[in-house]
Enzyme design. Sequence first.
Site, PDB file in Angstrom:
ATOM      1  CB  ALA A  61      -0.895   0.017   1.231  1.00  8.47           C
ATOM      2  CE  LYS A  62       5.275   5.229  -0.139  1.00  7.14           C
ATOM      3  NZ  LYS A  62       6.452   4.506   0.394  1.00  7.14           N
ATOM      4  N   GLY A  63       0.307   5.841   0.493  1.00  6.09           N
ATOM      5  CA  GLY A  63      -0.646   6.944   0.564  1.00  6.09           C
ATOM      6  C   GLY A  63       0.088   8.234   0.748  1.00  6.09           C
TER       7      GLY A  63
END
Length: 423
Positions: A112-114
């Site tokens: 994931a990344k944000g």
Amino acid sequence: MVLFMTATVQGSATLAIAQHHFDRAAEQLDIAPAARPMLRQIKRELVVHFPVEMDDGGFRVFTGFRVQHNIARGPAKGGLRYHPAITLADARALAMYMTWKSAVVDLPFGGAKGGVIVDPKSLSVAERERLTRRFTTEISLLIGPERDIPAPDIGTGPQEMAWIMDTLSMHAGYSVPASVTGKPQAIGGSEGRHAAVGRGLTTVAVQALRDSGIDPAGATVAVQGFGQVGSSTANLLAAAGLRIVAVSDSRGGLYNGSGLDVDALMALKQEGGSFRDHVGAESLSNQELLALDVDLLVPAALEAQITAANASDVRARVIAEGANAAIDPDGDAVLQDRDVLIVPDILANTGGVVVSYFEWVQDLQQLFWGAGDVNGRLREVMVRSYDTVRSRAHSEHTTLREAAHQIAVAKVAAASEVRGIYP
Ligand code: NAD
């Protein structure tokens, strides 16, 4: 030459690079064409626009996102970046990177990344706290200890993780320390997390130097970027007996052929000083740093720093990628022709996610390990993963980058296949 030069996908060079490496691995692994989109596509993404009260009493609306690439092997895991130039496409790419990283070092996580489009330096501490707490609330639909566990990245650190943990805990009504990693130790952070990327990178870079016939003792090193990754890497490489001759940050760098005093530079940065205030070294630009005649180059700043435009200037014998996608495929091809040994991002900078995994495990068990345990286990994972990747590179007559991608993609493909398609 791959002729990748102008390639961007949705405006993101990083996404183009990530997809390029996946496509090659899928081809080399002979993954069925019908199965490839399941591995290549982003599983889930949330875009949020949210208001934050500023210190002057006014409001500003910010945009942020959380992207989960693949969760076939476990909960999603990945950092949160506060940067004025981050885009959704970059977050997609970096989420994909996280999937492969967890797989290559065999952690039970997806990717994931944000991030939030903001220059964190333009905010006061109170504004940063309000932004972080509101952003956390907006993405709380996705995150949590069994679902998706954020961590620091560019522009975020232990304080932001503490605010995230506290916000989620306030909503739950009890403390949820396993909801983020990279927290301060006072609330369930792990020993060894801060320097984990540098420690893991040092382990594999020293091995790569030996594999290239270079004695690490006194080997010369240039490090681009002096944030969490760059500074801890420079510090630990120096402690391992290498000579750090150049470092840089976004405003330029320093060079001293006899070796820089990394401790002094870290202290200078901690006090809010600039490299310009340091005496006893020449200044140099980031492009000059990348072209130095050194044994080891560690790009630890941003993506796409070495491309067709400057790869032929690079004179380092070994490169260990601290930053994700620091070298694009054209840059890679040029360096490969010149037999530069490259330890790729998805192996070299995994120390952070490895110790994040240890932190998550400790939080879930409420049983905490000493620094010796954490660092020893990290070393074990890095040595084992490097050996596995190197063996595959030898047996497949390919680069460490391709071997690492093959290993990672094969593991995620196997998990997806055995789980099948629901319903
Ligand atoms: P950071 O914000 O702590 O530091 C970034 C550093 O790069 C700063 O010193 C900044 O001045 C410098 N920089 C920015 N633009 C530059 C430029 N154009 N030229 C030279 N230097 C420049 O970020 P970080 O956490 O150290 O992350 C650095 C890289 O490592 C990123 O690509 C990140 O995704 C990657 N990474 C971070 C982690 C982690 O746990 N923090 C883990 C794996 C990979």
